[in-house]
Design an enzyme around this catalytic site. Structure first.
Site, PDB file in Angstrom:
ATOM      1  N   CYS A   1       6.520 -23.814 -21.982  1.00  0.00           N
ATOM      2  CA  CYS A   1       5.752 -22.703 -22.514  1.00  0.00           C
ATOM      3  C   CYS A   1       6.165 -21.426 -21.790  1.00  0.00           C
ATOM      4  CB  CYS A   1       4.249 -22.940 -22.324  1.00  0.00           C
ATOM      5  SG  CYS A   1       3.212 -21.586 -22.914  1.00  0.00           S
ATOM      6  N   VAL A   2       6.864 -20.549 -22.505  1.00  0.00           N
ATOM      7  CA  VAL A   2       7.281 -19.272 -21.944  1.00  0.00           C
ATOM      8  C   VAL A   2       7.326 -18.267 -23.101  1.00  0.00           C
ATOM      9  CG1 VAL A   2       9.732 -19.794 -22.210  1.00  0.00           C
ATOM     10  CG2 VAL A   2       9.021 -18.113 -20.519  1.00  0.00           C
TER      11      VAL A   2
END
Length: 226
Positions: A95-96
């Site tokens: 998750c970025v």
């Protein structure tokens, strides 16, 4: 995971191939890139754990998957090496923001790889997929670092990388006893041994014959004297 090669337009595939080839030839520092000859839409990489982090000394395998809407939609990133990190889920999903709302088609894959490596230096607990890691990062960094270091030592320090492993240097195992060369050599020794034994047996037989003949001659001479 199914390949998206057939779903991407030819011009996009050409651009992807060009960028992936450039990455493989000149990768970002601390990152190795291993393109797939069978599926250009799946990129395997190996990221060295950044110094000064609990991941230092480890090598983390990762893959990027390009969907059918790439480059309009961002690639999906997954860690293949188990890692204790707030922004990495239990199945390895990453998750970025660059893989979500901050994505722009012109950013390219190099930018994605660099962003993921930076994420290992500066985790973001506010968008945590691993809630326990995110909580420890905020409340007890020492415990967080200890857990992250432990998993790094267990999973990322075994000489694993994204590439197939080559045989290690050092003494090689002995050849099997069934080695044809050894069989030939052994046969030669057996033949030589057999020849020697035959020669010795012939010599012994000849000596025995001479002794028997001598005894017969001596016996005849003794009878004549009588």
């Amino acid at each position: 995971m199914n390949s998206n090669v057939e779903n991407l337009p030819p011009q996009v595939l050409r651009l992807v191939y060009k960028e992936v080839s450039a990455l493989a030839a000149d990768p970002p520092e601390g990152i190795k890139v291993y393109p797939s000859e069978e599926d250009i839409t799946e990129l395997h990489t190996a990221i060295e754990g950044p110094e000064g982090t609990p991941y230092a000394g480890g090598v983390f395998r990762m893959r990027l998957v390009l969907g059918k809407d790439f480059p309009a939609a961002p690639p999906r990133g997954y860690f293949l090496t188990k890692i204790f990190h707030p922004n990495v889920g239990h199945k390895g999903e990453i998750c970025v923001n660059v893989l979500k709302r901050d994505w722009k088609a012109e950013l390219g894959l190099r930018h994605v790889l660099l962003t993921i490596k930076c994420l290992m230096i500066h985790p973001n607990p506010e968008s945590a997929l691993n809630e326990e890691a995110g909580r420890l990062l905020l409340e007890d960094y020492k415990e967080y670092a200890s857990r992250a270091r432990l998993l790094t030592e267990i999973h990322a320090m075994g000489g694993t990388s994204g590439a197939p492993q080559e045989p290690a240097d050092g003494p090689q195992p002995k050849k099997h006893a069934g080695d044809p060369n050894k069989r030939v050599a052994g046969a030669g020794l057996v033949t030589a041994g057999t020849g020697t034994n035959s020669s010795n047996n012939s010599s012994t037989s000849s000596n025995n014959s001479n002794i028997v003949a001598k005894k017969k001659t001596d016996k005849k001479r003794a009878l004549r004297r009588l």
